[in-house]
Structure formats: C-alpha cells, structure tokens
Design a protein around this motif. Structure first.
Motif, PDB file in Angstrom:
ATOM      1  N   ALA A 236      34.487  42.498  33.129  1.00 29.30           N
ATOM      2  CA  ALA A 236      35.567  41.602  32.735  1.00 29.30           C
ATOM      3  C   ALA A 236      36.032  41.898  31.312  1.00 29.30           C
ATOM      4  O   ALA A 236      37.242  41.957  31.028  1.00 29.30           O
ATOM      5  CB  ALA A 236      35.111  40.149  32.857  1.00 29.30           C
ATOM      6  N   LEU A 237      35.090  42.115  30.411  1.00 29.71           N
ATOM      7  CA  LEU A 237      35.444  42.410  29.019  1.00 29.71           C
ATOM      8  C   LEU A 237      36.165  43.752  28.908  1.00 29.71           C
ATOM      9  O   LEU A 237      37.142  43.888  28.155  1.00 29.71           O
ATOM     10  CB  LEU A 237      34.187  42.403  28.149  1.00 29.71           C
ATOM     11  N   GLN A 238      35.680  44.750  29.636  1.00 28.18           N
ATOM     12  CA  GLN A 238      36.330  46.064  29.600  1.00 28.18           C
ATOM     13  C   GLN A 238      37.760  45.995  30.122  1.00 28.18           C
ATOM     14  O   GLN A 238      38.634  46.736  29.663  1.00 28.18           O
ATOM     15  CB  GLN A 238      35.508  47.063  30.416  1.00 28.18           C
ATOM     16  N   LYS A 239      38.007  45.105  31.054  1.00 29.41           N
ATOM     17  CA  LYS A 239      39.350  44.933  31.612  1.00 29.41           C
ATOM     18  C   LYS A 239      40.249  44.107  30.697  1.00 29.41           C
ATOM     19  O   LYS A 239      41.455  43.996  30.944  1.00 29.41           O
ATOM     20  CB  LYS A 239      39.267  44.255  32.982  1.00 29.41           C
ATOM     21  N   GLY A 240      39.663  43.503  29.658  1.00 26.81           N
ATOM     22  CA  GLY A 240      40.441  42.667  28.757  1.00 26.81           C
ATOM     23  C   GLY A 240      40.605  41.236  29.234  1.00 26.81           C
ATOM     24  O   GLY A 240      41.509  40.522  28.780  1.00 26.81           O
ATOM     25  N   CYS A 241      39.735  40.796  30.149  1.00 24.98           N
ATOM     26  CA  CYS A 241      39.832  39.436  30.672  1.00 24.98           C
ATOM     27  C   CYS A 241      39.352  38.422  29.643  1.00 24.98           C
ATOM     28  O   CYS A 241      38.426  38.684  28.879  1.00 24.98           O
ATOM     29  CB  CYS A 241      39.000  39.306  31.952  1.00 24.98           C
ATOM     30  N   LYS A 242      39.972  37.242  29.652  1.00 26.09           N
ATOM     31  CA  LYS A 242      39.616  36.175  28.729  1.00 26.09           C
ATOM     32  C   LYS A 242      38.812  35.076  29.406  1.00 26.09           C
ATOM     33  O   LYS A 242      38.324  34.161  28.739  1.00 26.09           O
ATOM     34  CB  LYS A 242      40.877  35.565  28.110  1.00 26.09           C
ATOM     35  N   LEU A 243      38.706  35.138  30.740  1.00 29.57           N
ATOM     36  CA  LEU A 243      37.966  34.135  31.499  1.00 29.57           C
ATOM     37  C   LEU A 243      37.407  34.790  32.747  1.00 29.57           C
ATOM     38  O   LEU A 243      38.101  35.548  33.424  1.00 29.57           O
ATOM     39  CB  LEU A 243      38.890  32.977  31.892  1.00 29.57           C
ATOM     40  N   LEU A 244      36.130  34.491  33.049  1.00 32.01           N
ATOM     41  CA  LEU A 244      35.494  34.962  34.278  1.00 32.01           C
ATOM     42  C   LEU A 244      35.256  33.758  35.176  1.00 32.01           C
ATOM     43  O   LEU A 244      34.664  32.758  34.760  1.00 32.01           O
ATOM     44  CB  LEU A 244      34.160  35.651  33.959  1.00 32.01           C
ATOM     45  N   VAL A 245      35.728  33.849  36.412  1.00 32.24           N
ATOM     46  CA  VAL A 245      35.570  32.783  37.400  1.00 32.24           C
ATOM     47  C   VAL A 245      34.494  33.198  38.392  1.00 32.24           C
ATOM     48  O   VAL A 245      34.558  34.293  38.957  1.00 32.24           O
ATOM     49  CB  VAL A 245      36.899  32.527  38.147  1.00 32.24           C
ATOM     50  N   MET A 246      33.510  32.341  38.614  1.00 34.92           N
ATOM     51  CA  MET A 246      32.453  32.692  39.555  1.00 34.92           C
ATOM     52  C   MET A 246      31.815  31.436  40.140  1.00 34.92           C
ATOM     53  O   MET A 246      31.884  30.347  39.560  1.00 34.92           O
ATOM     54  CB  MET A 246      31.384  33.560  38.890  1.00 34.92           C
TER      55      MET A 246
END
Length: 278
Positions: A236-246
């Motif tokens: 998620a961080l490598q993709k530049g995401c600011k929020l992870l949903v799980m």
C-alpha cells in the motif's frame, strides 16, 4: 454526506498522549468529519477491608487514581477542543466513568452511534489496545487505526486487502465513503498466504468497482516469507496509498481477544492509517 467520527480516549492506567489526541483531530479534519471525543475515566470500586485501610490507605489510593484519570481526560479533551476550534471543525466532548474491565465495552457501545471510530494508536499502550479491540469487534462500525503523524492531507488513493471473504466484503461496504471519494483504488490480493476460493477474486472486485464509476486496479502479489500484515502495508505504501481497508479477523474469549494473523500484525506494527471492519 458528512462523516461523523467517534474518538475514544484512554485515561487509565496509561492515558493517550497529547500527540495522539492531536493526530485524531488532524485526521478528522483531513476527511471532513465532525468529531465526538469521549474520555474514558476509571471508576474503581472500594473493596478494601479495615486492615488495608489502616496499612495502605486503599480508599486514598483509589481516589488518587480516579482523580488522575479524570484530569488526564479533561486535558485530552481540552486538546481536542483547541485543535478542533483552530481547524474549524464541529467537535463535541464527553466524559464517562466506568470500571476498568468495562471501559472497552462502554467505548464500543458509544461507537455504534457514529459512522466510524478513530483510534489514536500507540504501540505498547495496553489501555489503547484494550479499547481498540473492544471497538473493532464490538461496535459493528468500522474503526480506523491512526499511527503517529500520518500523512492525511487527502485520501486520494485507497488500498483494499481482498481475499473474497465475508469480512473483506464487509470492510469494502464499510469503506464506501472513502472509496467513492478516492481518485484511485488498489485491490491487493496476496496469492501465497492461504488458499483462495477464486483465483481472480481481486480482478472481480476491481471490475465491480469500475462498473460503479471508480478507478480501481487489481494488484496480485506474493508474500513469500514476509508476514501478511507487513506485505499488505508495504505494498500500500509503495503504491502511494493513504488508507488501507481490510477485514478484522478475531473473536473474544472471556475478554481476551484472539486475533487473526493479519489483524495482529497490523496492530503490532502500524505503518499507515488502516480501516478495520468486523
């Protein structure tokens, strides 16, 4: 639709830090939410006997602990009010006293009246962890764990941890507000962590989201020897995401929570804001 967020604050035995309370207000500001902060003060029953009163002054110790808890709560709520006023967001505050063993249940009950809960996460703080686990598994609402000083200006890119399970589907539904606001969505499926019922599960969800007008892509990865929580957060961080949903995996046995591997891994080493849904 405006988001109404709930912020439970630990005051005993280890209170939330000033920075944690401030981080939660910053996050609420970033997502355009109103905020209700609840200070969870401890109410300690006096079970002392005559000897303990004489030798230890047990009632005095109880009063001291309860006073410290209330003062911590007042201090944290003061920070919330000040930050909210500066950020021009709607914020209300409340204090509730309850026995230590019930504080998590009280937080979970109050969380049911809001869209989501914010937990200002502090690694090693047992009070925060107890409240977080109770809210995640007892509120019926999504919970966002916030690491210290997250990058929360705009949540334009959201990651979804997807394995096709019921709890993952519930998490996607609970994250609808964030998914609809995002300019990009990465559906992350880990292929070698456990058997998947459908090999194309990630692409199927991404297609469904695209059919709803959302910009979604399927991301298929292998964890190899890396823990699943680390793999998901790092991707998620490598993709530049600011929020992870799980999905939040776990259940309670006599107030001791038994967490799934991914949930435990995220809680143990939180690296970005994570929305957990159970």
């Amino acid at each position: 639709m405006k988001i109404e967020a709930f912020l439970p604050l630990a005051t005993y035995p280890e209170p939330n830090t000033d920075a944690a309370a401030s981080t939660a207000v910053d996050f609420a500001t970033g997502i355009g939410a109103s905020l209700h902060a609840l200070a969870l003060a401890v109410d300690i029953p006096d079970v002392s006997n005559t000897l303990s009163r004489l030798l230890l002054d047990t009632p005095g110790m109880i009063r001291k602990a309860e006073t410290a808890s209330r003062k911590s709560g007042e201090h944290l709520l003061g920070i919330v009010k000040e930050k909210a006023t500066s950020a021009a967001i709607d914020a209300t505050t409340e204090t509730i006293a309850a026995p230590l063993v019930s504080l998590g249940d009280v937080a979970a009950m109050h969380a049911r009246y809001f869209d989501l809960s914010l937990i200002a996460w502090e690694t090693g703080n047992a009070s925060v962890r107890m409240i977080a686990e109770a809210v995640i598994f007892g509120s019926g609402r999504p919970t966002i764990l916030l690491p210290a000083a997250p990058d929360i200006h705009l949540i334009e890119h959201v990651a979804v941890a997807w394995d096709g399970s019921r709890v993952a589907a519930r998490a996607v539904a609970d994250a609808k507000l964030f998914l609809e606001r995002a300019s990009r969505i990465s559906v992350i499926t880990v292929l070698d962590e456990k058997p998947l019922e459908q090999n194309d599960a990630g692409e199927r969800l991404a297609t469904r989201l695209r059919n709803c007008g959302l910009a979604a892509e399927a991301v298929r990865i292998n964890a190899e020897d890396c823990p699943i929580a680390e793999t998901l957060q790092q991707t998620a961080l490598q993709k530049g995401c600011k929020l992870l949903v799980m999905g939040g995996y776990g259940h309670s046995r006599m107030r001791d929570f038994v967490l799934g591997g991914a949930t435990e891994g995220v809680i143990s080493n939180l690296r970005l804001p994570v929305l957990l849904s159970h």
